[in-house]
Write a protein that holds these residues in place. Structure first.
Motif, PDB file in Angstrom:
ATOM      1  N   ARG A  96      35.687  43.066  37.740  1.00  0.00           N
ATOM      2  CA  ARG A  96      36.804  43.529  36.908  1.00  0.00           C
ATOM      3  C   ARG A  96      37.496  44.679  37.631  1.00  0.00           C
ATOM      4  N   THR A  97      38.821  44.639  37.643  1.00  0.00           N
ATOM      5  CA  THR A  97      39.583  45.689  38.312  1.00  0.00           C
ATOM      6  C   THR A  97      41.032  45.648  37.816  1.00  0.00           C
ATOM      7  N   THR A  98      41.845  46.582  38.285  1.00  0.00           N
ATOM      8  CA  THR A  98      43.276  46.593  37.945  1.00  0.00           C
ATOM      9  C   THR A  98      44.045  45.748  38.962  1.00  0.00           C
ATOM     10  N   VAL A  99      44.885  44.834  38.441  1.00  0.00           N
ATOM     11  CA  VAL A  99      45.672  43.947  39.307  1.00  0.00           C
ATOM     12  C   VAL A  99      47.156  44.216  39.060  1.00  0.00           C
ATOM     13  N   SER A 100      47.885  44.503  40.127  1.00  0.00           N
ATOM     14  CA  SER A 100      49.329  44.733  40.030  1.00  0.00           C
ATOM     15  C   SER A 100      50.062  43.672  40.849  1.00  0.00           C
ATOM     16  N   GLU A 101      51.047  43.024  40.211  1.00  0.00           N
ATOM     17  CA  GLU A 101      51.864  42.025  40.915  1.00  0.00           C
ATOM     18  C   GLU A 101      53.205  42.651  41.262  1.00  0.00           C
ATOM     19  N   VAL A 102      53.559  42.578  42.524  1.00  0.00           N
ATOM     20  CA  VAL A 102      54.764  43.232  43.034  1.00  0.00           C
ATOM     21  C   VAL A 102      55.698  42.190  43.633  1.00  0.00           C
ATOM     22  N   VAL A 103      56.986  42.319  43.322  1.00  0.00           N
ATOM     23  CA  VAL A 103      58.035  41.458  43.896  1.00  0.00           C
ATOM     24  C   VAL A 103      58.920  42.324  44.772  1.00  0.00           C
ATOM     25  N   ALA A 161      57.235  46.297  40.216  1.00  0.00           N
ATOM     26  CA  ALA A 161      55.915  46.061  39.617  1.00  0.00           C
ATOM     27  C   ALA A 161      56.101  45.206  38.365  1.00  0.00           C
ATOM     28  N   VAL A 162      56.155  43.870  38.550  1.00  0.00           N
ATOM     29  CA  VAL A 162      56.520  42.981  37.453  1.00  0.00           C
ATOM     30  C   VAL A 162      55.381  42.768  36.461  1.00  0.00           C
ATOM     31  N   ARG A 163      54.125  42.862  36.939  1.00  0.00           N
ATOM     32  CA  ARG A 163      52.988  42.702  36.013  1.00  0.00           C
ATOM     33  C   ARG A 163      51.842  43.615  36.456  1.00  0.00           C
ATOM     34  N   ARG A 164      51.120  44.123  35.464  1.00  0.00           N
ATOM     35  CA  ARG A 164      49.967  44.987  35.745  1.00  0.00           C
ATOM     36  C   ARG A 164      48.919  44.736  34.666  1.00  0.00           C
ATOM     37  N   ASN A 196      41.578  46.373  33.882  1.00  0.00           N
ATOM     38  CA  ASN A 196      40.246  45.815  33.618  1.00  0.00           C
ATOM     39  C   ASN A 196      40.297  44.282  33.566  1.00  0.00           C
ATOM     40  N   ALA A 197      40.981  43.693  34.525  1.00  0.00           N
ATOM     41  CA  ALA A 197      41.163  42.239  34.546  1.00  0.00           C
ATOM     42  C   ALA A 197      40.048  41.572  35.339  1.00  0.00           C
ATOM     43  N   THR A 198      39.686  40.355  34.945  1.00  0.00           N
ATOM     44  CA  THR A 198      38.787  39.536  35.742  1.00  0.00           C
ATOM     45  C   THR A 198      39.528  39.136  37.009  1.00  0.00           C
ATOM     46  N   ALA A 199      38.993  39.485  38.181  1.00  0.00           N
ATOM     47  CA  ALA A 199      39.759  39.306  39.409  1.00  0.00           C
ATOM     48  C   ALA A 199      38.895  38.776  40.530  1.00  0.00           C
ATOM     49  N   VAL A 200      39.545  38.048  41.432  1.00  0.00           N
ATOM     50  CA  VAL A 200      38.902  37.551  42.653  1.00  0.00           C
ATOM     51  C   VAL A 200      39.837  37.864  43.814  1.00  0.00           C
ATOM     52  N   PRO A 201      39.311  37.900  45.024  1.00  0.00           N
ATOM     53  CA  PRO A 201      40.197  38.067  46.182  1.00  0.00           C
ATOM     54  C   PRO A 201      41.206  36.925  46.250  1.00  0.00           C
ATOM     55  N   ALA A 202      42.381  37.225  46.732  1.00  0.00           N
ATOM     56  CA  ALA A 202      43.420  36.211  46.817  1.00  0.00           C
ATOM     57  C   ALA A 202      43.008  35.045  47.702  1.00  0.00           C
ATOM     58  N   SER A 203      42.133  35.294  48.665  1.00  0.00           N
ATOM     59  CA  SER A 203      41.693  34.242  49.579  1.00  0.00           C
ATOM     60  C   SER A 203      40.812  33.210  48.892  1.00  0.00           C
ATOM     61  N   ALA A 204      40.342  33.501  47.665  1.00  0.00           N
ATOM     62  CA  ALA A 204      39.489  32.551  46.960  1.00  0.00           C
ATOM     63  C   ALA A 204      40.289  31.454  46.276  1.00  0.00           C
ATOM     64  N   ILE A 205      41.601  31.648  46.127  1.00  0.00           N
ATOM     65  CA  ILE A 205      42.436  30.695  45.401  1.00  0.00           C
ATOM     66  C   ILE A 205      42.921  29.598  46.354  1.00  0.00           C
ATOM     67  N   VAL A 206      42.744  28.343  45.932  1.00  0.00           N
ATOM     68  CA  VAL A 206      43.185  27.186  46.696  1.00  0.00           C
ATOM     69  C   VAL A 206      44.089  26.340  45.807  1.00  0.00           C
ATOM     70  N   THR A 207      45.231  25.887  46.373  1.00  0.00           N
ATOM     71  CA  THR A 207      46.148  25.025  45.640  1.00  0.00           C
ATOM     72  C   THR A 207      45.749  23.574  45.840  1.00  0.00           C
ATOM     73  N   SER A 208      45.565  22.865  44.726  1.00  0.00           N
ATOM     74  CA  SER A 208      45.210  21.445  44.769  1.00  0.00           C
ATOM     75  C   SER A 208      46.188  20.695  43.876  1.00  0.00           C
ATOM     76  N   GLY A 209      47.208  20.126  44.505  1.00  0.00           N
ATOM     77  CA  GLY A 209      48.240  19.475  43.714  1.00  0.00           C
ATOM     78  C   GLY A 209      48.975  20.523  42.885  1.00  0.00           C
ATOM     79  N   ARG A 210      48.956  20.349  41.580  1.00  0.00           N
ATOM     80  CA  ARG A 210      49.589  21.301  40.675  1.00  0.00           C
ATOM     81  C   ARG A 210      48.568  22.253  40.068  1.00  0.00           C
ATOM     82  N   GLU A 211      47.314  22.173  40.543  1.00  0.00           N
ATOM     83  CA  GLU A 211      46.242  23.001  39.990  1.00  0.00           C
ATOM     84  C   GLU A 211      45.870  24.109  40.964  1.00  0.00           C
ATOM     85  N   VAL A 271      43.671  38.704  42.661  1.00  0.00           N
ATOM     86  CA  VAL A 271      44.404  37.905  41.688  1.00  0.00           C
ATOM     87  C   VAL A 271      43.642  37.911  40.372  1.00  0.00           C
ATOM     88  N   GLU A 272      44.385  38.064  39.271  1.00  0.00           N
ATOM     89  CA  GLU A 272      43.768  38.033  37.950  1.00  0.00           C
ATOM     90  C   GLU A 272      43.463  36.592  37.557  1.00  0.00           C
TER      91      GLU A 272
END
Length: 467
Positions: free
Chosen positions: A34-41, A393-396, A399-414, A440-441
């Motif tokens: 769990r950590t703070t996740v900030s999404e920036v554009v 800072a579009v989203r913040r 205490n979000a459930t988070a994983v490293p961004a490298s753990a996310i894999v795109t499979s089709g639309r999932e 990533v949250e």
């Protein structure tokens, strides 16, 4: 299955580390936390001022006096320059003369209008000629030797004369009736003519009122032009003298004067003659100084209010729906190395702008705040027109459930992660929340404390051993 867009840099680093070995990289796992996740554009932006106004010459003339120089700060209402324009003053005089003439009343004199025609009658000579003709006919009949023929001729002449008298009386009645009809018609026409004269008077009064309205408008426009020869600052700011010559702002007063009714003291002709006489031989050419000739519409000075600086950013269509009014941002300028500024979104536009590489972007307005250097010192205020990079800072999520961004894999639309279950890889479909650069949250699919593949996730297969 392909890595999710936006996590390529981190994967590239991890893969590069594994390229030193001839063996394929081994999947690496880590614990979900769990950590703070900030999404920036990020978006490019340009600095703008609170307000900018270019003041132009209201009429052809000469710069009589200049009270400021480039870079001077002025207050609202402060005199910047005075322009000498005999043309504008002549137009004001002509407009006032025309207005005075238009104010004179219009009247119609004379007696009431009436129409009369002579009575319709046959001339007296007509009856005399007819009587003479019958007398001659009788004389000729009486000279006939045969008594029987003579009697018949006289009888025929008497009958013809009788019929003529009857027809004469009938014709007289017709002429009398026609005369009465004409008299009645003329009486009606006279009444209509009188009414028409009354209507004409009303129409002329309306026309005079319309003419007066035009002349008054011309006077007001001429007065405003003369008043504008004294150029004043519309608001406080910094001045910039001169500008590109403009041919499009000329003679708004001339256009108004040309619409005035003809015959009003030759106002139109006088205005045109004045313009020809007063127009300067040359234009300012962008240089403003005392004694320089200017034409109507030439820019004299630009006043820029920098009390509040704004930013105009172009946000890509894939990100603009995340931007809201009030969204905070950080700003960096190429001109201010090491400086970071605060900003807040004040509005999101709806008009699309085509991008250079395809797709579209949308304008986002921000209010620029103070800036500081990395050491805490105050950064200087940027100038309008400078380029910047805005990080919104579009989203913040706290205490979000988070994983490293490298753990996310795109499979089709999932979107999936590979979770460790009994030492084996288990495919999990996840739903993402805020997406930061490094973490990533995860809204659903895995829970804190579980272990997921964070390196080599795009090469993992179901049931693969992760120990």
């Amino acid at each position: 299955m392909t890595p999710r867009r936006g996590i390529v840099p981190l994967l590239a680093v991890l893969l590069a580390a594994g390229c030193s070995s001839t063996e394929p990289p081994k999947a690496q796992v880590a614990t979900v936390t769990r950590t703070t996740v900030s999404e920036v554009v990020e978006a490019p932006a340009t600095v703008g001022a609170r307000a900018t106004a270019t003041l132009t010459a209201p009429a052809s003339g000469t710069v009589a006096r200049l009270y400021v120089q480039d870079g001077d700060t002025v207050k609202k209402g402060q005199i910047i320059a005075k322009i000498s324009s005999p043309q504008a003053k002549r137009q004001l005089s002509a407009a006032r003369k025309a207005d005075s003439q238009a104010a004179r009343p219009v009247s119609f004199g004379g007696a009431p209008v009436s129409v009369r025609l002579p009575r319709l009658r046959l001339p007296a000579s007509f009856d005399a000629k007819v009587a003479t003709s019958f007398a001659r006919a009788r004389k000729a009949a009486r000279s006939v030797g045969d008594r029987t023929v003579r009697a018949r001729l006289l009888a025929a002449i008497d009958a013809a004369e009788k019929r003529q008298r009857a027809e004469r009386r009938a014709l007289g009645a017709v002429l009398d009736g026609l005369t009465r009809s004409i008299d009645q018609t003329l009486s009606q026409v006279s009444g209509q003519v009188s009414a028409g004269m009354s209507g004409l008077s009303a129409s002329m009064a309306s026309l005079r009122a319309a003419s007066r309205s035009q002349t008054r408008a011309a006077v007001r426009a001429a007065e405003q032009t003369v008043d504008a020869l004294v150029v004043k600052a519309p608001f406080g700011g910094i001045v910039t003298l001169g500008g590109a010559s403009s041919a499009g702002g000329a003679a708004g007063l001339d256009a108004l004067v040309s619409q005035l009714p003809a015959g009003l003291s030759g106002l139109t002709g006088a205005g045109q003659a004045g313009a020809a006489a007063a127009a300067p031989a040359g234009r300012s050419g962008g240089t403003i100084a005392t004694g320089v000739p200017v034409a109507a519409g030439d820019p004299i000075v630009t006043v820029t209010d920098v009390s509040v600086l704004t930013l105009s950013a172009d946000v890509d269509e894939t990100d603009v729906l995340l931007v809201r009014k009030g969204t905070p941002a950080e700003v960096e300028f190429d001109a201010v190395t090491g400086g970071t500024y605060t900003a807040t979104v004040t509005g999101v536009g709806v008009a699309p702008k085509e991008g250079a590489t395809g797709g579209v972007s949308y304008p986002v307005r921000l209010r620029l705040g103070r800036g500081s250097y990395d050491d805490g010192g105050a950064a200087p205020a940027p100038k309008p027109g400078m380029s910047a990079v805005v990080r919104l800072a579009v989203r913040r999520s706290e205490n979000a459930t988070a994983v490293p961004a490298s753990a996310i894999v795109t499979s089709g639309r999932e979107m999936i992660v590979w979770a460790e279950h009994g030492g084996k890889a288990e495919r999990r479909v996840v739903r993402l929340g805020a997406q930061g650069d490094a973490v990533v949250e995860i809204l659903s699919g895995v829970s804190p404390g579980e272990r997921v593949v964070v390196r080599g996730a795009d090469t993992v297969r179901p049931g693969q051993s992760l120990t």
